[in-house]
Design an enzyme around this catalytic site. Structure first.
Site, mmCIF file in Angstrom:
data_model
loop_
_atom_site.group_PDB
_atom_site.id
_atom_site.type_symbol
_atom_site.label_atom_id
_atom_site.label_comp_id
_atom_site.label_asym_id
_atom_site.label_seq_id
_atom_site.Cartn_x
_atom_site.Cartn_y
_atom_site.Cartn_z
ATOM 1 C CG HIS A 124 22.802 -21.173 -8.094
ATOM 2 N ND1 HIS A 124 23.553 -21.539 -9.186
ATOM 3 C CD2 HIS A 124 21.618 -21.803 -8.243
ATOM 4 C CE1 HIS A 124 22.849 -22.347 -9.965
ATOM 5 N NE2 HIS A 124 21.664 -22.527 -9.405
ATOM 6 C CD GLU A 125 18.774 -21.758 -5.390
ATOM 7 O OE1 GLU A 125 17.767 -21.410 -6.049
ATOM 8 O OE2 GLU A 125 19.397 -22.808 -5.623
ATOM 9 C CD GLU B 1 21.021 -24.074 -13.152
ATOM 10 O OE1 GLU B 1 19.867 -23.987 -12.676
ATOM 11 O OE2 GLU B 1 22.013 -24.374 -12.473
ATOM 12 C CG HIS C 63 17.296 -19.853 -9.843
ATOM 13 N ND1 HIS C 63 17.168 -20.183 -11.173
ATOM 14 C CD2 HIS C 63 18.106 -20.802 -9.297
ATOM 15 C CE1 HIS C 63 17.872 -21.295 -11.415
ATOM 16 N NE2 HIS C 63 18.464 -21.679 -10.295
#
Lengths: 506, 506
Positions: free
Chosen positions: B270-271, B300, B274
């Site tokens: 997930h990160e 997001e 980003h």
């Protein structure tokens, strides 16, 4: 101008200097991260962040209102207590160093020093002094201009004004006296020490490899013994060891080699001395100039009292040898390496060499004296950059009996001058003198110290330092603090006594 | 006023915003260090450093000259190119959010939010909503004032003004339409998915322990596969996973548990999404508002397209299962845990629960819709803080068929409202919708994508994202960018199609 009441001027100054200090603290953290954590690709953005913060700090310090506030607070000085008065003096000094120079000169210096340091890296690599000389001459000229401008504000000589940036109030009068004493002692003392070492059993050099993780664990244990509190600090790895941070969060770094453990270990102990000083600064004055470390002489005295005075002492060697044997014994080359007698020979070895940063306690001051005499002549205009290599080699030969084979390991070995740092070198040896002097006073006050250190208990020393040195921050100048803590101003006596006792006993 | 020529106004603005951006970058690094490296004892000094930098930034943004410069640049807008015009719009928006509020309100909000967050920590722990309610009511009142003040400057409604801080230009018109579509689909879809899962073989839960170092090494390898460049970033550990930094130096964090590997791994993926966005921002516009990420919806979307779209897909499961088996296979509880079929059941499990942060793709939007409806009512003054627990529990029951046993795991589970973040929650689901929409367009453009991902080659996806999303920074609004990249503004269609295909195939 508004009609600020006089007492408000000092409060206003405290707020402004706190802001500048917080920016400095942030800058230190950005630098720490740069040296320890940052991936290479982060460099350009980091440079921009730091340049912006430095610019904001510079604007704060050159705000025309600041000079006026300092004057107002000065005229109201009777209403301030002794700490506030010392704080005001420290503010004034910081302001002079930041604001005495015209913006044009500040920018030219910063630009020229950055260029010169870049050129130096290549010129040193290529052993090409002529490649460095023009830019270094330009930097010297700008530094002389800056020194003259600051001298006027500080009412002193240009070289003293440079010294003042690193050791507030230090002057060539003091340094000349002390360095002359050292220069009349060391060159005759040194051959006797070497002669004596030759008559002793030969050092058995411990052989590696020395696993990095084992070195780190040992360093960290020894830091804890020294009173370093890991809830208020860290130990990390960087290319050059350093200590930075604030009292509540002190960051120590070192580097490890698998081939050799002594340099990494001694760097940790040295930087821990700096760190304990930072940690012990007066809590009530954090964020204010008087709450900061006094200067490089005092800072160096605190690293050297730990590294050189305490951690190369017989007592420490007694304490650490079994730990070294346990940590590295299997890797070491067998018989004889891990005895206290052999570790003493390793920790207390004296060996004249070309390079200052590798020098021992006996020869280090000679490296510094050489640089001091040369940089004074450079600033005075009595020595041209073109003449530097010759003057350097002549000095090395006279002071240390060594002729540098080239300029790379001669007058180009240090980054200081190419980085624009003139007036910095003396603080290394002034710090060593102060360390001996503090140690003598601490020993007299706490005769139990050697026995305690032999058991790994450093509190007799560190308690004394906290009480007599650390907690005063910048309240007193170097000489005044020494007088208060040891009964006399900075002197070479304790250092000379220390060298005699350690290197020529009986 | 000086007679600045119009074209100079824009250049002046670029300098001022670059300075603000560098301060923000420094603040992010201080926060990263706080979360990953800082010893506990460093907290008070760090708070002071950050507060000073924030104050300096606030002063920059509220300088009265800024409003005038923005006007002048606006009147000269015809001389600016499209990027500069977008930059000017982004500057204006940043300025409104910083300068629209009176200093008194900014300070009251910041103070109240800090207090409220502290109270929340204890109140949540003690499951004591009445202890939180008065301070939360005070914070809500201040937030409503702030929303009204910003609404005036932005010429919109108060709640839209709050949304705008997190997703520039987003409005309740768009959200209402999209959330209504989701709300009419999900509550009937969810039981079908659960029914289908029940008919499938049961998930064999991999058993630990999962050694932290093995998790870290795997995470780091997968990041590299995803195109994360470790010369421009790091992976570290923090209590809550996050990604921060600048394009040249992106810092990703996660946390590891020895008992469970999925949360730590998914947090990394997930990160990393980003981080790839940050890394891909337009290099020519670094330090300028238009060079920044557009907002939380876009951000997001980039984390979810990696975590949810790519890394829970059958193709990725095919790629990662052998690596999981090799990394953890010996620790796992034997037969059946490390097959692609079982890992698919693990990665794609749907399970309605109380807690938003643990929710899967199907139930997550329902958690968000609940919060959106409640915070709109709070801001509109249609719901009092005292009525929040009842309204929450009623909504959970209606949307998810779950009755929270207490407020700790009910309306007190999230930090957002006690931290003063109203208008943030919708971006989680808007980001999920955008992620599906981008993925559909990327797949259409690169039909080879699933095959490539199955071999660990993410370039068909990441190249598409770089070209169609990342490199535009804040040049376009969320809807405009989606339209440009996918052919239509933000919609729920792709998300609903995606859920159907993944969770109710055939």
């Amino acid at each position: 101008m508004t009609d600020t009441p006089l007492s408000a001027a000092y409060s206003d100054l405290e707020q402004r200097f706190a802001r500048a200090q917080h920016i400095d603290d942030a800058l230190e953290l950005l630098e720490w991260d740069h040296a320890t954590m940052m991936p290479d690709g982060g460099a350009p953005a980091r440079a921009q962040q730091m340049s912006t913060l430095r610019l904001i700090r510079h604007e704060l310090m050159t705000d025309p209102a600041l000079g006026e506030l300092l004057q107002r607070a000065q005229s109201d000085i009777a209403t301030l207590d002794d700490w506030q008065q010392a704080n005001l003096a420290a503010m004034r000094r910081a302001w002079v160093h930041a604001a005495a120079l015209p913006a044009r000169l500040v920018e030219a210096l910063s630009h020229c020093a950055a260029e010169c340091e870049m050129i130096w890296r290549n010129a040193r690599e290529a052993n090409d002094f002529p490649a460095l000389a023009p830019k270094l001459a330009e930097l010297l000229q700008l530094t002389r201009e800056a020194a003259a401008a600051k001298a006027e504000h500080l009412n002193t000589t240009p070289y003293n004004a440079l010294l003042d940036a690193f050791d507030p109030g230090m002057t060539t009068d003091t340094i000349d006296r002390l360095f002359t004493e050292l220069e009349s002692f060391l060159p005759t003392f040194l051959p006797q020490v070497i002669e004596r070492q030759r008559s002793q059993p030969k050092l058995v050099m411990p052989a590696g490899p020395f696993p990095v993780e084992a070195q780190r664990a040992l360093a960290s244990r020894l830091m804890t013994s020294l009173g370093f509190d890991f809830t208020h600090g860290r130990l990390d790895v960087s290319h050059h060891p350093f200590s930075s941070g604030v009292p509540g969060d002190v960051r120590v770094t070192t580097r490890y080699s698998e081939d050799e453990f002594l340099q990494g270990l001694m760097a940790v102990l040295h930087e821990t001395g700096h760190a304990l000083y930072t940690r012990g600064l007066p809590p009530d004055w954090q964020g204010q100039p008087v709450g900061e470390a006094l200067g490089m002489t005092l800072h160096e005295s605190q690293s050297l009292i730990i590294e050189m005075q305490a951690c190369r002492s017989d007592a420490f060697i007694h304490y650490v040898t079994p730990q070294l044997a346990e940590t590295f014994g299997k890797a070491g080359n067998g018989t004889g390496a891990w005895t206290t007698a052999n570790i003493k020979r390793l920790f207390q070895q004296v060996k004249p060499g070309l390079i200052r940063v590798y020098a021992d306690e006996v020869t280090y001051p000679l490296h510094v004296i050489l640089r001091y005499r040369l940089e004074r002549a450079l600033i005075a205009g009595d020595l041209a950059i073109a003449e530097l290599p010759g003057a350097w080699n002549e000095g090395m030969s006279r002071l240390l009996g060594i002729s540098p084979p080239d300029d790379a390991d001669g007058c180009m070995q240090d980054v200081h001058w190419p980085a624009g740092l003139f007036g910095y070198f003396p603080t290394y040896t002034l710090g060593a003198l102060a360390a001996s002097q503090f140690m003598a006073a601490a020993q007299a006050a706490r005769p139990d110290m050697p026995d305690a250190i032999a058991k790994g208990d450093f509190t007799p020393l560190t308690d004394w330092l906290r009480t007599n040195v650390h907690r005063y921050g910048s309240k007193y100048g170097t000489n005044a603090l020494l007088e208060k803590a040891t009964g006399s101003p900075l002197s070479s006596d304790a250092y000379i006594q220390h060298l005699k006792r350690r290197y020529l006993p009986d």
